[in-house]
Scaffold this active site. Structure first.
Site, PDB file in Angstrom:
ATOM      1  N   HIS A 208      15.373   3.933   0.066  1.00 53.70           N
ATOM      2  CA  HIS A 208      13.879   4.155  -0.115  1.00 53.70           C
ATOM      3  C   HIS A 208      13.824   5.395   0.568  1.00 53.70           C
ATOM      4  O   HIS A 208      13.933   5.442   1.698  1.00 53.70           O
ATOM      5  CB  HIS A 208      13.065   3.066   0.540  1.00 53.70           C
ATOM      6  CG  HIS A 208      11.752   3.158   0.768  1.00 53.70           C
ATOM      7  ND1 HIS A 208      10.842   2.164   0.820  1.00 53.70           N
ATOM      8  CD2 HIS A 208      11.169   4.462   0.920  1.00 53.70           C
ATOM      9  CE1 HIS A 208       9.623   2.687   1.071  1.00 53.70           C
ATOM     10  NE2 HIS A 208       9.639   4.060   1.209  1.00 53.70           N
ATOM     11  N   ARG A 292      -2.633   6.938   2.091  1.00 55.80           N
ATOM     12  CA  ARG A 292      -2.728   6.898   3.689  1.00 55.80           C
ATOM     13  C   ARG A 292      -1.944   7.720   4.441  1.00 55.80           C
ATOM     14  O   ARG A 292      -1.062   7.834   3.890  1.00 55.80           O
ATOM     15  CB  ARG A 292      -2.843   5.457   4.095  1.00 55.80           C
ATOM     16  CG  ARG A 292      -1.495   4.895   3.984  1.00 55.80           C
ATOM     17  CD  ARG A 292      -1.300   3.611   4.659  1.00 55.80           C
ATOM     18  NE  ARG A 292       0.066   3.057   4.716  1.00 55.80           N
ATOM     19  CZ  ARG A 292       0.938   2.667   3.553  1.00 55.80           C
ATOM     20  NH1 ARG A 292       0.214   2.402   2.471  1.00 55.80           N
ATOM     21  NH2 ARG A 292       1.913   2.118   3.847  1.00 55.80           N
TER      22      ARG A 292
HETATM   23  C1  MV4 Z   1      12.421  -2.303  -7.044  1.00 56.62           C
HETATM   24  C2  MV4 Z   1      13.648  -2.662  -6.601  1.00 56.62           C
HETATM   25  C3  MV4 Z   1      14.593  -2.309  -7.432  1.00 56.62           C
HETATM   26  N1  MV4 Z   1      14.355  -2.083  -8.653  1.00 56.62           N
HETATM   27  N2  MV4 Z   1      11.999  -1.950  -8.286  1.00 56.62           N
HETATM   28  C4  MV4 Z   1       9.932  -3.276  -2.896  1.00 56.62           C
HETATM   29  C5  MV4 Z   1       8.780  -2.794  -2.352  1.00 56.62           C
HETATM   30  C6  MV4 Z   1       8.165  -2.392  -3.415  1.00 56.62           C
HETATM   31  N3  MV4 Z   1       7.287  -1.201  -3.088  1.00 56.62           N
HETATM   32  C7  MV4 Z   1       9.261  -2.257  -4.482  1.00 56.62           C
HETATM   33  N4  MV4 Z   1      10.161  -2.696  -4.021  1.00 56.62           N
HETATM   34  C8  MV4 Z   1      11.420  -2.570  -4.744  1.00 56.62           C
HETATM   35  N5  MV4 Z   1      10.970  -2.329  -6.056  1.00 56.62           N
HETATM   36  C9  MV4 Z   1      12.996  -1.770  -8.998  1.00 56.62           C
HETATM   37  N6  MV4 Z   1      12.646  -1.523 -10.366  1.00 56.62           N
HETATM   38  C10 MV4 Z   1      13.899  -3.021  -5.259  1.00 56.62           C
HETATM   39  C11 MV4 Z   1      12.782  -2.964  -4.401  1.00 56.62           C
HETATM   40  C12 MV4 Z   1      13.036  -3.429  -3.204  1.00 56.62           C
HETATM   41  C13 MV4 Z   1      13.042  -2.437  -1.989  1.00 56.62           C
HETATM   42  C14 MV4 Z   1      12.379  -1.039  -2.119  1.00 56.62           C
HETATM   43  C15 MV4 Z   1      12.411  -0.087  -1.014  1.00 56.62           C
HETATM   44  C16 MV4 Z   1      12.627  -0.775   0.177  1.00 56.62           C
HETATM   45  C17 MV4 Z   1      13.199  -2.048   0.498  1.00 56.62           C
HETATM   46  C18 MV4 Z   1      13.300  -3.032  -0.740  1.00 56.62           C
HETATM   47  C19 MV4 Z   1      13.841  -4.108  -0.556  1.00 56.62           C
HETATM   48  C20 MV4 Z   1      13.880  -5.108  -1.432  1.00 56.62           C
HETATM   49  C21 MV4 Z   1      13.544  -4.728  -2.661  1.00 56.62           C
END
Ligand code: MV4
Length: 451
Positions: A208, A292
């Site tokens: 992230h 924000r």
């Molecule tokens: C995802 C992903 C994998 N693939 N989308 C988690 C928070 C939300 N903003 C979207 N998230 C995710 N979206 C796709 N297509 C994995 C996550 C995710 C994640 C993302 C950022 C930080 C931590 C996370 C923990 C689990 C899943």
């Protein structure tokens, strides 16, 4: 510039905003709930008004009360901080109706970015890379199945009104899709009062990484580098840093340019963030836009040397993004540890109560943003974050060493905090190597002290 700003928030962010206002020569109004009478933001502000009983929806999110407080004190603007009313487009609308400036983007931009599927379509139009998946919303499980067979499993079903990890379902087997679609739909309806879902390819073990933006009312937008936010537990970030150890100059330029294109496409004004997922091959994809100022903004401030809250207030007052900001020079490395009143030995359960002894670290390259003090009682009512410890160093190694040194100096007694956990993360070889992803904390085992 504004004469007086009302801060519709509490805790460390209320203090942070009051400090910025006072440096700008703007007077401040704090609002507080009945349980926060002895909180520091009440003391630091020029005026303070009680807006109701402890529960957030009866005080810090009570729109008529907040607006009345602004009217009786003659505040010309409201800063919402993060959480509470910060991403509530109806509140931004109400402010406008009362001739009070909401310090943030327009209500229209907030509501467009609040719908994650509309946000994604907007980014596609601006040539920002997005994750392959449905074009807009998916109406039926049948349609979701078609998309899943086109793009291949695994896929993720997301609530358009969700965000921050709420209302998601990962589908690994086609036979689960129909059930998961129905579950996602009813969860989304219950949690967000919206049945809208969209589908995309599931990216395994992403990082992230988010880009900090600042836009003005003249259509200018600058990107102020990125933050690494992969060290999170159940979608709660615990350690953030800038720059990201995964991002080199070339990738930074690409991500920042994409983020600026996206923000210009929506007509973004104010401080904001575009979140990206970075896959193992270092492809980046738009995930969400946060309209924000964020908790972790200080790590950016430390490495770019810009006070983001002061700039956010300046652009809300009609000021311009300064041309020199486009050529900001990244200086060193910064790490933030969120100090939560939680017990890492017992599943991070909240640990409210009286702080009996309190000493914060100092010295070179050290910053502490907190509203806590010795004798302060943390109420059980709100978020458990009681402060942030932020280190700055010439490079990542120095920022880590300095953070370790600072956490060693820190004394917080009477409650449990996340600090012992963070000390172990900072000492972990994989963390130190910089080679980690959002699964890091799932695979990390805390060693309780005294063992
Ligand atoms: C995802 C992903 C994998 N693939 N989308 C988690 C928070 C939300 N903003 C979207 N998230 C995710 N979206 C796709 N297509 C994995 C996550 C995710 C994640 C993302 C950022 C930080 C931590 C996370 C923990 C689990 C899943």
């Amino acid at each position: 510039m504004f004469n007086k700003i009302l801060i519709a928030n509490r805790g460390e962010i209320a203090l942070r905003i009051i400090r910025a206002c006072h440096e700008l020569g703007v007077s401040t109004v704090a609002v507080y709930s009945e349980i926060d009478e002895l909180s520091l933001h009440v003391r630091f502000a020029d005026e303070a008004i009680c807006v109701g009983p402890p529960p957030g929806n009866m005080s810090y999110m009570n729109v008529p009360q907040i607006i009345s407080a602004a009217e009786v004190t003659n505040a010309d603007a409201i800063h919402p901080g993060y959480g509470f009313l910060a991403e509530n487009s109806r509140f931004a609308d109400v402010c406008e109706d009362h001739d009070i400036t909401f310090i943030g983007p327009s209500a229209e931009v907030m509501s467009r970015m609040g719908d994650k599927s509309v946000a994604k379509e907007t980014m596609m139009n601006a040539d920002v890379p997005v994750i392959p998946g449905s074009e807009g919303k998916v109406e039926t499980a049948e349609d979701a199945k078609k998309i899943a067979s086109d793009i291949g499993l695994p896929v993720i079903i997301k609530a358009a009104a969700g965000g921050g990890g709420r209302g998601m379902r990962v589908v690994k087997e086609m036979e689960d899709l129909e059930n998961y679609f129905a579950m996602a739909r009813s969860e989304s309806q219950a949690a967000f009062d919206s049945p809208d879902l969209y589908v995309e390819k599931f990216i395994e073990q992403p990082r992230h990484v988010e880009v900090q933006l600042l836009g003005d009312s003249f259509g200018e937008v600058v990107a102020l580098g990125e933050r690494e936010c992969s060290i999170q537990r159940r979608h709660q970030k615990l350690i953030e840093e800038s720059p990201s150890p995964a991002v080199d100059e070339e990738l930074r330029a690409k991500m920042c340019n994409a983020a600026v294109r996206g923000a210009k496409e929506v007509g973004y004004e104010s401080a904001g963030t575009i979140e990206f997922l970075l896959d193992a091959e270092k492809n980046f994809y738009f995930m969400e836009m946060n309209t924000r100022i964020q908790v972790e903004h200080p790590v950016t401030e430390m490495v770019v040397g810009i006070d983001l809250i002061k700039e956010q207030i300046r652009v809300a007052a009609g000021g311009k993004v300064a041309p020199w900001m486009k050529n900001f020079k990244l200086r060193g490395h910064s790490i933030e540890c969120r100090v939560n009143a939680e017990d890492p030995e017992h599943g991070f359960r909240p640990s409210p109560g009286e702080i009996t002894s309190f000493h914060m670290p100092g010295g070179m390259g050290m910053r502490v943003d907190t509203h806590a003090y010795a004798g302060y009682t943390i109420p059980p009512t709100y978020d458990s974050m009681i402060g942030k410890i932020i280190s700055h160093g010439r490079d990542r190694r120095e920022a880590i060493d300095r953070m370790q040194r600072a956490l060693e100096e820190t004394v917080i007694e009477g409650i449990k905090t996340t600090i012992p956990f963070q000390q172990q993360v900072l000492a972990d070889e994989r963390f130190i190597s910089g080679n980690f992803d959002t699964k890091f904390l799932e695979n990390f085992t805390f060693q309780p002290e005294g063992i």
